[in-house]
Motif scaffolding. Structure first.
Motif, PDB file in Angstrom:
ATOM      1  N   ASN A 174       0.829  -1.100  -0.088  1.00  0.00           N
ATOM      2  CA  ASN A 174       0.050  -0.115   0.171  1.00  0.00           C
ATOM      3  C   ASN A 174       0.681   1.536  -0.107  1.00  0.00           C
ATOM      4  O   ASN A 174       0.625   2.343  -0.586  1.00  0.00           O
ATOM      5  N   THR A 175       2.101   1.242   0.789  1.00  0.00           N
ATOM      6  CA  THR A 175       2.976   2.401   0.698  1.00  0.00           C
ATOM      7  C   THR A 175       4.162   2.149  -0.239  1.00  0.00           C
ATOM      8  O   THR A 175       4.820   3.073  -0.548  1.00  0.00           O
ATOM      9  N   GLU A 176       4.627   1.087  -0.544  1.00  0.00           N
ATOM     10  CA  GLU A 176       5.704   0.628  -1.543  1.00  0.00           C
ATOM     11  C   GLU A 176       5.183  -0.140  -2.545  1.00  0.00           C
ATOM     12  O   GLU A 176       5.040  -1.254  -2.606  1.00  0.00           O
ATOM     13  N   PRO A 177       4.635   0.415  -3.597  1.00  0.00           N
ATOM     14  CA  PRO A 177       4.082  -0.274  -4.881  1.00  0.00           C
ATOM     15  C   PRO A 177       4.994  -1.444  -5.639  1.00  0.00           C
ATOM     16  O   PRO A 177       4.474  -2.223  -6.138  1.00  0.00           O
ATOM     17  N   ARG A 178       6.197  -1.263  -5.466  1.00  0.00           N
ATOM     18  CA  ARG A 178       7.347  -2.089  -6.012  1.00  0.00           C
ATOM     19  C   ARG A 178       7.102  -3.415  -5.541  1.00  0.00           C
ATOM     20  O   ARG A 178       7.665  -4.495  -6.234  1.00  0.00           O
ATOM     21  N   LYS A 179       6.738  -3.318  -4.290  1.00  0.00           N
ATOM     22  CA  LYS A 179       6.494  -4.865  -3.596  1.00  0.00           C
ATOM     23  C   LYS A 179       5.467  -5.694  -4.142  1.00  0.00           C
ATOM     24  O   LYS A 179       5.488  -6.745  -3.795  1.00  0.00           O
ATOM     25  N   ARG A 180       4.875  -4.991  -5.223  1.00  0.00           N
ATOM     26  CA  ARG A 180       3.631  -6.097  -5.683  1.00  0.00           C
ATOM     27  C   ARG A 180       4.247  -7.097  -6.535  1.00  0.00           C
ATOM     28  O   ARG A 180       4.067  -8.133  -6.650  1.00  0.00           O
ATOM     29  N   PHE A 181       5.542  -6.657  -7.162  1.00  0.00           N
ATOM     30  CA  PHE A 181       6.125  -7.856  -8.031  1.00  0.00           C
ATOM     31  C   PHE A 181       6.561  -8.884  -7.331  1.00  0.00           C
ATOM     32  O   PHE A 181       6.349  -9.966  -7.531  1.00  0.00           O
ATOM     33  N   HIS A 182       7.147  -8.690  -6.016  1.00  0.00           N
ATOM     34  CA  HIS A 182       7.621  -9.678  -4.933  1.00  0.00           C
ATOM     35  C   HIS A 182       6.413 -10.469  -4.543  1.00  0.00           C
ATOM     36  O   HIS A 182       6.457 -11.449  -4.575  1.00  0.00           O
ATOM     37  N   LEU A 183       5.346  -9.685  -4.167  1.00  0.00           N
ATOM     38  CA  LEU A 183       3.918 -10.546  -3.998  1.00  0.00           C
ATOM     39  C   LEU A 183       3.648 -11.542  -4.950  1.00  0.00           C
ATOM     40  O   LEU A 183       3.374 -12.611  -4.575  1.00  0.00           O
ATOM     41  N   LEU A 184       3.512 -11.030  -6.313  1.00  0.00           N
ATOM     42  CA  LEU A 184       3.172 -12.118  -7.287  1.00  0.00           C
ATOM     43  C   LEU A 184       4.145 -13.211  -7.415  1.00  0.00           C
ATOM     44  O   LEU A 184       3.745 -14.512  -7.639  1.00  0.00           O
ATOM     45  N   SER A 185       5.363 -13.179  -7.090  1.00  0.00           N
ATOM     46  CA  SER A 185       6.477 -14.132  -7.334  1.00  0.00           C
ATOM     47  C   SER A 185       6.208 -15.125  -6.021  1.00  0.00           C
ATOM     48  O   SER A 185       6.392 -16.316  -6.203  1.00  0.00           O
ATOM     49  N   ARG A 186       5.871 -14.511  -4.758  1.00  0.00           N
ATOM     50  CA  ARG A 186       5.750 -15.499  -3.703  1.00  0.00           C
ATOM     51  C   ARG A 186       4.357 -16.441  -3.828  1.00  0.00           C
ATOM     52  O   ARG A 186       4.098 -17.320  -3.730  1.00  0.00           O
ATOM     53  N   LEU A 187       3.400 -15.599  -4.592  1.00  0.00           N
ATOM     54  CA  LEU A 187       2.130 -16.478  -4.645  1.00  0.00           C
ATOM     55  C   LEU A 187       2.181 -17.443  -5.828  1.00  0.00           C
ATOM     56  O   LEU A 187       1.703 -18.749  -5.592  1.00  0.00           O
ATOM     57  N   ARG A 188       3.022 -17.292  -6.704  1.00  0.00           N
ATOM     58  CA  ARG A 188       3.525 -18.396  -7.774  1.00  0.00           C
ATOM     59  C   ARG A 188       4.382 -19.586  -6.909  1.00  0.00           C
ATOM     60  O   ARG A 188       4.064 -20.706  -7.325  1.00  0.00           O
ATOM     61  N   LYS A 189       5.168 -19.101  -6.232  1.00  0.00           N
ATOM     62  CA  LYS A 189       5.815 -20.145  -5.365  1.00  0.00           C
ATOM     63  C   LYS A 189       4.812 -20.942  -4.529  1.00  0.00           C
ATOM     64  O   LYS A 189       5.026 -22.127  -4.491  1.00  0.00           O
ATOM     65  N   ALA A 190       3.713 -20.390  -3.971  1.00  0.00           N
ATOM     66  CA  ALA A 190       2.925 -21.153  -3.277  1.00  0.00           C
ATOM     67  C   ALA A 190       2.137 -21.973  -3.838  1.00  0.00           C
ATOM     68  O   ALA A 190       1.848 -23.394  -3.572  1.00  0.00           O
ATOM     69  N   VAL A 191       1.535 -21.686  -4.954  1.00  0.00           N
ATOM     70  CA  VAL A 191       1.235 -22.261  -5.919  1.00  0.00           C
ATOM     71  C   VAL A 191       1.855 -23.703  -6.398  1.00  0.00           C
ATOM     72  O   VAL A 191       1.349 -24.848  -6.487  1.00  0.00           O
ATOM     73  N   LYS A 192       3.067 -23.366  -6.736  1.00  0.00           N
ATOM     74  CA  LYS A 192       4.208 -24.333  -7.152  1.00  0.00           C
ATOM     75  C   LYS A 192       3.915 -25.553  -6.058  1.00  0.00           C
ATOM     76  O   LYS A 192       3.992 -26.755  -6.277  1.00  0.00           O
ATOM     77  N   HIS A 193       4.312 -25.312  -4.685  1.00  0.00           N
ATOM     78  CA  HIS A 193       4.415 -25.981  -3.752  1.00  0.00           C
ATOM     79  C   HIS A 193       2.966 -26.825  -3.436  1.00  0.00           C
ATOM     80  O   HIS A 193       3.095 -27.957  -3.314  1.00  0.00           O
TER      81      HIS A 193
END
Length: 603
Positions: free
Chosen positions: A123-142
């Motif tokens: 919400n305060t650091e928009p660039r962390k959204r890219f890292h968010l998507l990466s971690r969600l993809r990792k969760a789906v992979k597991h």
């Protein structure tokens, strides 16, 4: 290819030589392995931070859990070596290590919780959204790896279904964040279907967890449907939000923005509001949005089932009302307050902006009265259903209700002072009747508090005053039945007061007889200690308290004979020498006598 096959075969032979892992799993879990996926993650989330929305703490817990499993069961080398093989026999070997399933689940939860933490920070650091998507993809992979491992015959059907639902849930969240609405709604529907089937197949206690997950998914499904083109979904989303008092997760921010956007579109067509026969233009967008959602908020409060949900909705509505009032106050400039208060040529009539401020203040005070009245009803039920006293929890008392009715009466006084309503006689009369109703209830609970301390005469006088207030309301409420229909029933109060008066009179008579008998039997009113009245029977309740009067303390002083001294015994037998000659020598004067006296020549 052949080398890989021999390597895999060699490992398989080694596993066959050491059947302890498979036999241990079968010994612990029978012929089939079972993993309560949803129950495990819900318990872990509640115990390790998610009760308070602390995703970082939960992520650390998942990491420590994974490391503990790796260290205890030596699965790290096993996992790295076999990760590249996809043959069926290799997957079977994975499953023989039962803890490996839990390890993969913890890895997926760790990636998901980290993604949720990044969601809060984005919400305060928009660039962390890219890292968010990466971690969600990792969760789906597991999660997909867990689902693949559960395809083995060694895993029971329930675990397989839960693994498929868990994968669909994480996949739907990833697609939701990518705004791929069709793929997201398909994944969420699959997850919802599986959990509904599981809920219908087990007992009610086990089905509660699955039904909770279905309720969590439903707002996401409706939001996806709205974005696909279902315009009716927005109403269901608003009702879900109001019934639950808010949403959590990925949907919360999007839903709030959607509702605000929808109300803003409706507010563009709203230009005025009517209250008590006067039409007032509304030019402030924040006020328009609040007034448009007012009916929905009131309907949600009426439909709320639990007291906690009602209280949350009341607080939310009051907060929005305060924001709207503040927006009006900003437009009421300090130098215009005196001019706006009274229009030229129309004494007693305030400006439109000031009248709108009075209307919003009326809504705020009325909502506060309803909230306090709802709390009073809950306390009355608790008083009627009072359990035996528990030291850990304070039982409700009539004094608590008196405080609530004091606040309600103060709010009614503020309503009478609203600018622009001084000439509205009907409004003044209506508020006066409401004041009598709440005064009657306040007086009733004051009487109840006097009954508890056995002040019978005071309680009886207060009960008579309650009847007086109730009769005044019944005689004057003919033209205001519609406005007073939401208030407490006065006829029910009159019936209760009459029964309480009969009980009070009986209790007062019994108490008077008991006190007379006690005074007759007890003949000690002179504050004598117990040690001085052993021969007299009396009922003295003070003897069982910490201030019991047992003896005189400290004891009083008494005269006693003193021990005689030695010289006092011989005093009467002592003969003193005569001193006449010494007295005569003292009368002599001169230097000779003085010198003789110094050197001791006197006889």
């Amino acid at each position: 290819g052949s080398g890989g096959g021999r390597g895999a075969g060699g490992e398989e032979n080694k596993e066959n030589e050491r059947p302890s892992a498979g036999s241990k799993a079968n010994k612990e879990f029978g012929d089939s392995l079972s993993l309560e996926i949803l129950q495990i993650i819900k318990e872990s989330q509640q115990q390790h931070g998610l009760r308070h929305g602390d995703f970082q703490r939960y992520s650390c817990h998942c990491y420590l859990k994974s490391r503990s499993i790796n260290t205890r069961f030596s699965l790290q080398a096993f996992r790295k070596h076999h990760f590249k093989y996809t043959q069926k026999h290799t997957i079977i070997m994975f499953v023989t290590k039962f803890r490996y399933l839990l390890l993969v689940l913890m890895d997926a939860e760790r990636a998901w919780s980290y993604a949720m933490q990044l969601k809060q920070e984005a919400n305060t650091e928009p660039r962390k959204r890219f890292h968010l998507l990466s971690r969600l993809r990792k969760a789906v992979k597991h999660a997909e790896e867990l689902e693949r491992l559960c395809e083995s015959n060694r895993v029971d059907a329930k675990t397989k279904l839960e693994a498929q639902a868990y994968t669909a849930y994480l996949s739907g969240m990833l697609r939701f964040e990518h705004q791929e609405w069709k793929a997201a709604i398909e994944a969420f529907n699959k997850c919802k279907t599986i959990y509904e089937k599981l809920a219908s197949a087990f007992t009610e206690e086990q089905a509660v967890l699955y039904n909770q997950r279905v309720e969590e998914i439903s707002p996401n499904i409706r939001y996806c449907a709205y974005n696909i083109g279902d315009q009716s979904a927005i109403n269901e989303l608003m009702q879900m939000r109001l019934r639950s008092g808010g949403t959590e997760g990925l949907l919360a921010e999007k839903l709030e923005a959607l509702i605000t956007q929808t109300r803003a579109k409706q507010a563009a067509t709203m230009s005025e509001v009517e209250w008590r026969g006067r039409i007032v233009p509304v030019k402030i967008d924040k006020v328009r949005i609040f007034l448009l959602g007012l009916a929905d908020n009131e309907a949600a409060i009426a439909q709320a089932e639990s007291e906690e949900t009602k209280e949350r909705l009341f607080e939310s509505m009051l907060s929005e009302c305060r924001d709207a009032i503040q927006a009006v106050r900003e437009d009421l400039k300090p130098d215009q307050k005196q001019k706006d208060y009274t229009l030229e040529g129309e004494s007693g009539k305030v400006s439109n902006l000031q009248y709108l401020h009075s209307y919003l203040t009326y809504i705020k005070l009325s909502t506060a009265i309803k909230r306090n009245e709802n709390m009073a009803k809950g306390l009355q039920k608790a008083l009627l259903q009072q359990q035996p006293e528990d030291d850990s929890k304070r039982s409700p008392r009539p004094q608590d209700l008196i405080r609530l009715y004091d606040i309600i009466l103060q709010n009614l006084v503020e309503l009478l002072q609203l600018p622009g309503l001084e000439e509205d006689k009907a409004f003044q009369k209506e508020i006066g009747l409401k004041t009598l109703v709440y005064k009657a209830y306040r007086c009733f609970f004051i009487a109840q508090s006097y009954v508890l301390v056995k002040k019978w005469s005071e309680a009886l006088v207060l009960y008579d005053r309650v009847l007086k207030y109730a009769n005044e309301v019944n005689s004057d409420a003919g033209a205001f039945k519609n406005s007073l229909k939401d208030l407490p029933d006065m006829q029910e109060l009159i019936t209760q007061v009459r029964s309480e008066k009969c009980s009070l009179q009986a209790a007062a008579i019994l108490d008077a007889n008991d006190s007379h008998q006690t005074e007759t039997a007890s003949q000690v009113k002179d504050n004598k200690p117990l040690v001085e009245r052993f021969e007299t029977f009396c009922l003295d309740p003070s003897l069982v308290t910490k201030q019991a009067n047992l003896v005189h303390f400290p004891p009083g002083f008494q005269p006693i004979p003193c021990k005689p001294l030695f010289f006092d015994l011989a005093l009467n037998h002592v003969t003193f020498p005569p001193l006449e000659d010494k007295l005569e020598q003292k009368t002599k004067s001169g230097l000779t006598g003085y010198i003789k006296g110094i050197f001791g020549f006197r006889s």
